[in-house]
Design an enzyme around this catalytic site. Structure first.
Site, short mmCIF file in Angstrom:
data_model
loop_
_atom_site.label_atom_id
_atom_site.label_comp_id
_atom_site.label_asym_id
_atom_site.label_seq_id
_atom_site.Cartn_x
_atom_site.Cartn_y
_atom_site.Cartn_z
N CYS A 161 0.88 -1.17 0.00
CA CYS A 161 0.00 0.00 0.00
C CYS A 161 0.91 1.21 0.00
CB CYS A 161 -0.90 0.00 1.23
SG CYS A 161 -1.97 1.46 1.31
N GLU A 202 -3.55 0.93 -6.53
CA GLU A 202 -2.51 -0.01 -6.95
C GLU A 202 -2.38 0.11 -8.46
OE1 GLU A 202 -0.37 -1.41 -5.32
OE2 GLU A 202 -1.14 -1.87 -3.32
#
Length: 218
Positions: free
Chosen positions: A2, A104
């Site tokens: 992340c 992402e």
């Protein structure tokens, strides 16, 4: 992993769920939160005090780690409880990182296509985090990650460890340090709640808080 997320929900929407007192101060919506900045977090100092919201530095480097020691932004769920760098924080200094979703990049495309990943019902998420005192006395944190599940796996092989509502209180309990007990009472959300869509490559440039256009489908 992340490495970028968004938090734009109003303070009461996530703070109340985590048991933190309501305050009148409004948080500035941030649609593109990068590492190496101050981020909103929730922690609890003792069982006699409710959780509270504060700003932590997104970058984990304990006071005792001198010089060029690493400053990771993530810690792997598989090793966070046993790693010499993280285990003390895992036992005593756990926190929550509220978010509305994270980004992402799909590495199978050229250029890499960013995706916004969130709950289908658009409710706020709570990333499991750990924190430590940094050399300058401030607090720095890392977001715990796990192997990607559900829809998120189509974009990346890792994702934040997102806790379900019943896990928020025990995760913040500073007196709960036994690893096996934590495993039994702390759980991630159902993978079926997660969805994602491609977004503009404007998110590649973390200049300022951004705006809602960053999470619109591309």
């Amino acid at each position: 992993m992340c490495g970028r997320f968004a938090l734009y929900s109003a303070y009461p929407k996530f703070a109340t769920k985590a048991g933190a007192p309501t305050i009148s101060e409004e948080l500035t919506p941030r649609y593109n939160v990068p590492p190496g900045t101050w981020i909103t977090a929730i922690r609890r100092l003792s069982e006699d005090e409710p959780p509270h919201v504060e700003e932590l530095w997104w970058g984990y480097k304990p006071r005792w780690a001198k010089g060029k020691a690493s400053q990771p932004i993530n810690a792997r769920a598989e090793t966070v409880a046993t790693s010499g760098y993280f285990k003390a924080a895992f036992q005593k200094h756990r926190c929550l990182i509220p978010a509305d979703g994270w980004y992402e990049w799909d590495k199978t495309t050229t250029p890499k296509q960013p995706h916004f990943i969130c709950r289908e019902d658009r409710e706020p998420l709570f990333f499991a985090g750990i924190y430590t005192e940094r050399e300058d006395g401030s607090l720095g944190c890392a977001i715990i990650t796990e192997p990607a599940r559900g829809s998120a796996h189509k974009v990346h092989d890792r994702m934040p460890l997102i806790l379900d509502d019943e896990s928020l209180e025990p995760w913040l309990d500073p007196d709960l340090s036994d690893q096996e007990t934590l495993r039994n009472v702390v759980h991630h959300i159902d993978a079926g709640l997660i969805t994602h869509w491609p977004v503009s490559t404007k998110v590649n440039r973390p200049n300022g808080p951004g705006d809602e256009s960053l999470i619109n489908p591309a």
